[in-house]
Structures are given as structure tokens and as C-alpha cells.
Motif scaffolding. Sequence first.
Motif, PDB file in Angstrom:
ATOM      1  N   ASP A 167       0.810  -1.220   0.000  1.00 40.99           N
ATOM      2  CA  ASP A 167       0.000   0.000   0.000  1.00 40.99           C
ATOM      3  C   ASP A 167       0.846   1.274   0.000  1.00 40.99           C
ATOM      4  O   ASP A 167       0.463   2.279  -0.597  1.00 40.99           O
ATOM      5  CB  ASP A 167      -0.924   0.018   1.221  1.00 40.99           C
ATOM      6  N   TYR A 187      -4.806  -8.131  -1.770  1.00 37.49           N
ATOM      7  CA  TYR A 187      -4.671  -6.817  -1.154  1.00 37.49           C
ATOM      8  C   TYR A 187      -5.754  -5.836  -1.611  1.00 37.49           C
ATOM      9  O   TYR A 187      -5.480  -4.662  -1.873  1.00 37.49           O
ATOM     10  CB  TYR A 187      -3.269  -6.261  -1.429  1.00 37.49           C
ATOM     11  N   LEU A 190      -5.409  -3.363  -4.535  1.00 38.42           N
ATOM     12  CA  LEU A 190      -4.275  -2.418  -4.505  1.00 38.42           C
ATOM     13  C   LEU A 190      -4.730  -0.990  -4.846  1.00 38.42           C
ATOM     14  O   LEU A 190      -4.158  -0.325  -5.709  1.00 38.42           O
ATOM     15  CB  LEU A 190      -3.174  -2.877  -5.468  1.00 38.42           C
TER      16      LEU A 190
END
Length: 398
Positions: A167, A187, A190
Motif C-alpha cells: 500500500d 490486497y 491495490l
Amino acid sequence: MIATFVIPFYGENIGGGAETHCRRLVENLSFRGIETEVLTTTLRDLGTHWNSHYHNPGIYSINGVTVRRFSPRLVDTDVFVPINEKLMARQKISFEEEVFFTENAINSDELFAFIGDNQKDRIYFFMPYCFGTSWNGTRVAPWKSFLIPCLHDEGYADMIQTRRMFDRASGVLFNSAAEMSLAMEKYDGLKMTEVMLMGEGVDEVGTAYPEKFRKTYGLGDKPFIVYVGRRDVTKNTPFLVECFAKYKKNNPSSQLKLILMGSGSVQVPASVMEDTLDLGFVTEQVKRDAISASTALCQPSVMESFSIVIMESWRLGRPVLVHSACGPTSDHARASGGGFIFGDFAEFEDAVNRLLADSSTASEMGKRGQEYVEQNYSWGVICRRFKKLIESCGELVF
């Protein structure tokens, strides 16, 4: 703008896909006029004890690239090893354990200080993701940091610390579409960073001498499968050996042999000991000769973000066998038509039988693989992508 690559190990004649990728990338960028440097440690490689320094700290020139080596922190193995074993087994660990782990996964305070003191006219590329040089290095100047993760679906990828690193980086550069999809899935898309599909460059191969290899090792015209890489559980080498042993049992008249190359070790059953040739770590020339003489190269690993060795096999005109559980290698095989995909012994046996039944099948697959590599992963193609990114960063004020 100096493109500065940060990696825990760097040099010639060391194993590791990320290490080879980094070295050839910076050399090719430098050759094309892009100013590059490497920040690394005094350690030799992954397999050498991390508290044993191999190089002296200082500035080196390796193939025209400036390499700055820094002393690493001492690793507390009493802390690192048990947590690492948990991660390799995909066991959940606490955040406190994550912090202990990342603080002992190769860090260098001197290297981090260099980044902090040298931000003007530099951008930093950190690779691979699963070392302290990336976990903690990206904290120093995240706005100037790009991550080349070489991501696998493994315990390290599930860590909170890894998610936060992805991140905070200005951008994440992927080697394959499958690797990028894995990261997007893990994630939350992103959303906090720029995502770019860059690929890896693949060297043109030198002349290969398949007949010389066959003569040297007394192979005659016998068919063989070749494996090139680290021999251990993480690379799924035992599964390949198991499949080979079953194949020989099911096909007792077959003259097929298995040739292993690379570091590490793997247990070979007594039943196929005579049909298995373990050459250990070999020269690039011997590797080329072996692949060019083979029926096919097998890449059984399920944890690859790209796989240079299958590209090398295609450069040499030979087909590949790849594992269905590895997204990047399976995608390459499907996109190129340059090999077979297997997930169990039955599929392995079927692929081998088809290759052995008609030599033209292997030749045609190898040719399709050659064309795929040239069109998508030549160094000219890859370096143009990086040059565009580096030049665009030079136009920004940060």
C-alpha cells in the motif's frame, strides 16, 4: 534520475530468480544509457548463513554497474527460524511475531541511512518483497519507492506487514499477469498504489551443443526430462521425482531419464537411481547444452512469479512441462502453446507419452515458445517499459 535497485544479495554466479532478474535488468538498463545503481548487503546469497559476511562493505563495479555493499544487522536465529517455519507451513502468526520476523529478515541500517540521505534525483526499486530490505527499506522514502515483489502465494504474502508495504509504495511492478492478479486478490485491489505489468527480460542464448552433452554423459539417443533450479520442497522438486519414479514403474520398457541441475538436494528413490543424473550446480554452457538436448524441461514449482528457466528453454527451442497450480507458468504455457500443463501424475504421464510418441510435437511446441519469448520478453521490450517509467518520474517534483 538514478534508478537504484535494492536487493539483499547481488552478484554473478548466485542462484535465485529475483537475483538474476535484478542483475540482468540493471545491466541491460545501463547498457541502454539509463543511470543505474544497486544497493545490497555484504552477504553472498540465500543459502549462506546470514551472519557470515562474504563481501567487504564498499563500492564495487560489476559489469559496468555501480554496486554499493552495506553491512547487515545480525540476525537473531532463535527468533527468526521458528517464525519462518510457521510461515512456510502457512500457520497464522501474531503481529508481534511479524515485527520480530521482518526485523530479522536481512536489514541494513547503513543501507537505509543511504536511502534517507540520497533522495534527490533517485528512485528506488525494491526486490523481492520478502526481505527486510524491502519491508523496512520502503518505509524510508515511500514516495520514491517502487516494489518489484516477485510475489508467490505463500505465508509471507499473507502478513499484515506485507499488505502495508504494497500500500505504501508509489507503484508495484509485476512480472506476469497472474502475479498481478494474485496481488489484487490478496490486497483488496491495490487501491492505494499504482499497478504496472512490466514482465521480465530474457537473455538471448548462446550456442548450445546438444550432441556434446549426450556424448559427455553417455546418453546416446535416450530421451530425458531436465530440471534446472533449486532442489527442495519449496520448488516442488520431490513431486517431480515422485512422478518420474511412478512413470518408470508404469512404463518399465521406457528409456526415459531424469537430469537434475542446481543447488540443494532431493531424495531419489532407489528404483530410479540409475535413471537419474544429478549434476548439481553447472555452468551456463552445460545448462544450455542439456536443455537443448532434452525432450522437455520440467518446471514443477507452484511458487513462481515468472520463471526465467522456462523462457530459456523456449529460447533453445524446447517445450516445457509446468504445474497447473502455478498461475504464471500455466499462463505462459497456455498463451504460447509451448508446453503441457499437469497437476497430478496421470497428467504428467500423458504429457510425457505425447512428447515421446512424436518428436515433431516437441519441436513445434518449442518453436511456438521461441516466438512468444521474442515478441513479449526480449530485453528491448522490457527496457523500453522501464525507461518510460524512469523518465516520467524525472518529470515529477518529489
